[in-house]
Structure formats: C-alpha cells, structure tokens
Design a protein around this motif. Structure first.
Motif, PDB file in Angstrom:
ATOM      1  N   ASN A   1     -33.965 -21.100 -26.639  1.00  0.00           N
ATOM      2  CA  ASN A   1     -33.090 -19.932 -26.625  1.00  0.00           C
ATOM      3  C   ASN A   1     -33.276 -19.046 -27.853  1.00  0.00           C
ATOM      4  OD1 ASN A   1     -31.420 -19.767 -24.140  1.00  0.00           O
ATOM      5  ND2 ASN A   1     -31.118 -21.911 -24.681  1.00  0.00           N
TER       6      ASN A   1
ATOM      7  N   LEU B   1     -36.210 -17.024 -26.712  1.00  0.00           N
ATOM      8  CA  LEU B   1     -35.780 -16.028 -25.726  1.00  0.00           C
ATOM      9  C   LEU B   1     -34.980 -14.905 -26.387  1.00  0.00           C
ATOM     10  CD1 LEU B   1     -34.740 -18.279 -22.700  1.00  0.00           C
ATOM     11  CD2 LEU B   1     -36.817 -16.907 -22.956  1.00  0.00           C
ATOM     12  N   ALA B   2     -34.150 -15.253 -27.348  1.00  0.00           N
ATOM     13  CA  ALA B   2     -33.372 -14.234 -28.047  1.00  0.00           C
ATOM     14  C   ALA B   2     -34.290 -13.293 -28.832  1.00  0.00           C
ATOM     15  CB  ALA B   2     -32.357 -14.886 -28.979  1.00  0.00           C
TER      16      ALA B   2
ATOM     17  N   SER C   1     -35.894 -11.049 -26.322  1.00  0.00           N
ATOM     18  CA  SER C   1     -34.884 -10.110 -25.846  1.00  0.00           C
ATOM     19  C   SER C   1     -34.635  -9.006 -26.871  1.00  0.00           C
ATOM     20  CB  SER C   1     -33.579 -10.866 -25.556  1.00  0.00           C
ATOM     21  OG  SER C   1     -32.560  -9.993 -25.167  1.00  0.00           O
TER      22      SER C   1
ATOM     23  N   HIS D   1     -30.727  -6.950 -23.732  1.00  0.00           N
ATOM     24  CA  HIS D   1     -30.024  -8.194 -24.083  1.00  0.00           C
ATOM     25  C   HIS D   1     -29.881  -9.102 -22.869  1.00  0.00           C
ATOM     26  CE1 HIS D   1     -29.289  -6.538 -28.002  1.00  0.00           C
ATOM     27  NE2 HIS D   1     -28.807  -5.439 -27.446  1.00  0.00           N
ATOM     28  N   TRP D   2     -31.004  -9.549 -22.357  1.00  0.00           N
ATOM     29  CA  TRP D   2     -31.003 -10.399 -21.181  1.00  0.00           C
ATOM     30  C   TRP D   2     -30.953 -11.891 -21.523  1.00  0.00           C
ATOM     31  CZ3 TRP D   2     -35.092 -13.620 -21.601  1.00  0.00           C
ATOM     32  CH2 TRP D   2     -36.187 -13.198 -22.345  1.00  0.00           C
ATOM     33  N   ALA D   3     -31.206 -12.259 -22.751  1.00  0.00           N
ATOM     34  CA  ALA D   3     -31.310 -13.674 -23.123  1.00  0.00           C
ATOM     35  C   ALA D   3     -29.977 -14.407 -23.051  1.00  0.00           C
ATOM     36  CB  ALA D   3     -31.904 -13.814 -24.515  1.00  0.00           C
TER      37      ALA D   3
END
Length: 93
Positions: free
Chosen positions: A34, A37-38, A41, A47-49
């Motif tokens: 994550n 992913l952040a 993003s 801001h989809w993460a």
C-alpha cells in the motif's frame, strides 16, 4: 479441567505462534504494497490508492480478529466445553 501433556502444549504453542506470525507477515505485506500504491497514486495526481487499502484493510482486520480474539479466547473455551461434554458421555458416537 485436565492438564495438557508436553507434546500437546508444544503442538498448540506452535499452531498459535504460526497463526500470529502469519498475521504479522500479512500486515507487513499490506504496508509495503500500500505504500507503493500510495506512491503511484500520488505521482498520477489521482487518489485511487485508498480503495485497495480500505478493502485489503478490512481483510487484514478480519484476519487479526480471527488470530488474536477468536482463536485465542473463544475457540479454546468452546473446545474445552466440548471436551467436558464428551467426557461426561459414555459413548460419544
């Protein structure tokens, strides 16, 4: 309540330690993935993460509840109750 023999204690201790270690590994992978992913993003200005983090976070929370609450306390008390009931019966089957 009967006392457990050494092989039983060892088996139960290993099972519980393995379950806890599994949750710690799950949490570590959750954090690492994550964070990646952040970062992706943030680089894409969208801001989809938050969505995969939330979904996976629910799964991680359920895993933690099972490992730390259900397996440790409720499960053991249910097993002990079943043992007592079976010991009171002459032929359990």
């Amino acid at each position: 309540m009967q006392t457990l023999q050494q092989p039983d204690l060892e088996r139960i201790a290993r099972r519980r330690a393995g379950a806890k270690l599994g949750w710690y590994i799950h949490a570590g992978v959750y954090i690492a993935v994550n964070l990646g992913l952040a970062t992706l993003s943030a680089l894409s200005d969208r801001h989809w993460a938050i969505f995969p983090a939330f979904g996976w976070g629910v799964g991680l929370a359920v895993h933690g509840i099972v490992v730390f609450a259900v397996t440790g306390g409720v499960f053991d008390s249910l097993v002990a109750r079943e043992r007592r009931q079976l010991a009171a019966q002459k032929d359990p089957w």
